[in-house]
Design a protein around this motif. Sequence first.
Motif: not given
Length: 550
Positions: A59, A62, A64, A68-69, A81-82, A84, A111, A406
């Motif tokens: 969290s 990202t 987020r 959401e993850l 694919d998130e 950072t 990441h 975000s």
Amino acid sequence: MDKRYNILLIMADQLTPFMTGAYGNKQVMTPNLDRLCREGIRFENAYTSCPLCAPARASMMTSRLCSELDCYDNASPFASDEPTFAHYAKLAGYDTVLSGKMHFLGPDQLHGFNRRLTTDIYPGSFNWYPVPKPSFADEGDPSKGHKAHYPEDWFGKPKSPDAPPPKYPSHAVHYSGDLCFPTESNLYVNYDDETFFRAKEYIHGNFYWDPDSPSYPGKPNAYGIGKENAHEPFCLVVSTHNPHDPFMPPKKYWDLYKDMEMDAPSREEIEACPQNIQDIWINAHENITDIDLADPYHLQNARRAYAALATYVDDRIGELLNLLEDEGLIDNTVIMFTSDHGDMLIDRGMIQKRNFHEWATRIPMILRLPGQEHAGTTITDPCSLMDIGMTIREITGTLNASRLPSDGVSLFDYINKPESVKERDIFIEFHADGTFWPCYAVVRGGYKLIHIHEFKGQLFNLREDPSEMHDLIDEPQYASLVESMRKSITDRFHPEHIIEYYTTAHEKKRIIDSANNNFDEDWDYTPDFPGGRRYIRTLVRPRSASGQVL
């Protein structure tokens, strides 16, 4: 920001601000955090987005929410694919480097970081997939607790009716006075020593010089910065394991506290704390009845050892700050300090995290700007761990690099646009490890609402009742506030998705983990250091047996 400053983010693990001098504890010695507060900005009411390691860190990276993850527990994969903050910093030309723990789960162990200077202390695979919940549609029997839900004990021996209980049935044993003791060497302290050593080596930048560089020996390779030779700004994250349990500080630090009577709640104060159903679930999960945690022997030793580890981490932070000064970098570097979540430390008779009370969810958050801008400022409006990522994006000039959503804001908004964050809702969630229904909390101003799907929650006035002793949820004068805060949660979150996720998540992870174990496959990161070209050997170009320059 007008200039591309270096970024140093230091992150402790499970450090509650209530056990630091920087946040007002007069017993715990943290002079270097005190210094950062004097020279920077202290955020008094910062909260984690999830009181558990892996979800909180994903969290933070990202900005987020965990929902959401789909990162809910310490075996939840963090999707590659998130984007950072490390990806955004790379877009801006920063050298992104991680030293220490980040608890990434899955095959992507970077990441967005260019490299890691250490391996992680925890496995990157699904070794720790959680036990299946009896059912989200059924409260289950919380009294059976952690031991009843695991099919095997910690040593992998199948349970039977005649088998003795596991030697270490839960985290509660870590808070036993018998297991809080000094030791000169253990894997947790050794890991942190390596984490800081590698970080200092990177900052100093002189341990591996590239003899093929046109400016050799004046130009470091990508492993180091060096005050005269920095060609690109760095974004360096230094992340410790301590003061996470088990609590085994070096003797030097234990001796600072071994005879100290630590501030701690009495048995009567513990028993008077109002509980919600999540507290009952988590206490059962941790088998806290295995140990009389309110006994001063356990409570005092746990807090002494924890304080000793907090001071140990603080000393290592001081080494980094001194090195930045020596290298001429401290006034060209934005420094941030935080933790992923807190530790109950037997406050309310509870341990570790996994709940929404202050000792578990409050985190330290300190921001030191170059030139000590805004030095000595304290900001009291609540903020979130998710704000770290957006703050780094503002520093690197990448706030507008994408239109992706975000859930965090830049901490600079609290300085430059305080009205924009005055009424902000700070969300926290936890749905794993012993809970039987999705659980949420929201902090708004001085109030915290705990909302447990299908169960009664709690409301606390944190300004008047910081110890959360008086539940206001049934008080008529707060009915409209409760309804408004509850609506904020139900509008933002979807508990049905959590319920659906957990109907299959355990089985998926079990299959993949078992398959990987059959072939000794894991996703753990192994750093690659050119050992033959380090230290004094860098001054002589190494050659092969045939004389060829290597």
